[in-house]
Enzyme design. Structure first.
Site, PDB file in Angstrom:
ATOM      1  N   ARG A  67       0.831  -1.205   0.000  1.00  0.00           N
ATOM      2  CA  ARG A  67       0.000   0.000   0.000  1.00  0.00           C
ATOM      3  C   ARG A  67       0.857   1.243   0.000  1.00  0.00           C
ATOM      4  O   ARG A  67       1.986   1.238   0.493  1.00  0.00           O
ATOM      5  CB  ARG A  67      -0.927   0.015   1.210  1.00  0.00           C
ATOM      6  CG  ARG A  67      -0.198   0.252   2.524  1.00  0.00           C
ATOM      7  CD  ARG A  67      -1.128   0.253   3.725  1.00  0.00           C
ATOM      8  NE  ARG A  67      -1.635   1.554   4.054  1.00  0.00           N
ATOM      9  CZ  ARG A  67      -0.984   2.461   4.783  1.00  0.00           C
ATOM     10  NH1 ARG A  67       0.221   2.211   5.244  1.00  0.00           N
ATOM     11  NH2 ARG A  67      -1.531   3.617   5.044  1.00  0.00           N
ATOM     12  N   ASP A  76       2.602   1.938   9.317  1.00  0.00           N
ATOM     13  CA  ASP A  76       3.755   1.036   9.216  1.00  0.00           C
ATOM     14  C   ASP A  76       4.444   0.888  10.572  1.00  0.00           C
ATOM     15  O   ASP A  76       4.788  -0.220  10.989  1.00  0.00           O
ATOM     16  CB  ASP A  76       4.748   1.531   8.167  1.00  0.00           C
ATOM     17  CG  ASP A  76       4.194   1.436   6.759  1.00  0.00           C
ATOM     18  OD1 ASP A  76       3.529   0.426   6.452  1.00  0.00           O
ATOM     19  OD2 ASP A  76       4.414   2.363   5.966  1.00  0.00           O
ATOM     20  N   ASP A 109       8.116  -0.559   5.039  1.00  0.00           N
ATOM     21  CA  ASP A 109       6.729  -0.744   4.608  1.00  0.00           C
ATOM     22  C   ASP A 109       6.200  -2.100   5.054  1.00  0.00           C
ATOM     23  O   ASP A 109       6.882  -3.115   4.928  1.00  0.00           O
ATOM     24  CB  ASP A 109       6.620  -0.597   3.094  1.00  0.00           C
ATOM     25  CG  ASP A 109       6.867   0.821   2.635  1.00  0.00           C
ATOM     26  OD1 ASP A 109       6.483   1.762   3.359  1.00  0.00           O
ATOM     27  OD2 ASP A 109       7.444   1.006   1.547  1.00  0.00           O
TER      28      ASP A 109
END
Length: 123
Positions: A67, A76, A109
């Site tokens: 994403r 995150d 991420d």
């Protein structure tokens, strides 16, 4: 269709903290919300919780469950921290038009478990 009994599920909402951190707190529809500096409603009553399921906003996504967020890295960081405490299910919410071929990612991420769109689900 099975009805959920009262207290079988709980809603929690994030509160943004200093240093790009956030935590989640219990919230009920009768509880007041206050608007934070970003214009986002947050719970006023602060009972910290560690959610089992996260519904995560996004700007774009790819078929590999990556994403693109809103640039702060809040989710995150939270996912990385919470994953050390317990197993969580991470669901991205999007419209199908937000899908792109490839999201650029880095080591910070966090990949999602599912992406639910207006037309399909990726798992």
């Amino acid at each position: 269709m099975r009805r959920l009994e009262k207290n079988h599920y709980k809603i929690s909402l994030p509160i943004i903290k200093k240093n790009f951190q956030m935590d989640f707190y219990n919230w009920k529809f009768s509880d007041p919300l206050k608007i934070n500096n970003y214009g986002i409603p947050e719970p006023e009553i602060k009972k910290l919780v560690y959610p089992d399921i996260l519904l995560i906003p996004l700007l774009a996504f790819d078929k590999n469950l990556n994403r693109l967020g809103y640039g702060g890295g809040y989710y995150d960081r939270f996912i990385a921290r919470l994953s050390n405490k317990k197993k969580i299910i991470k669901i991205g919410l999007a419209f199908s038009v937000q899908e792109i071929k490839k999201i650029p990612i880095n080591k910070y991420d966090q990949k999602l478990d599912y992406i639910v769109t207006s037309e399909y689900i990726i798992e």
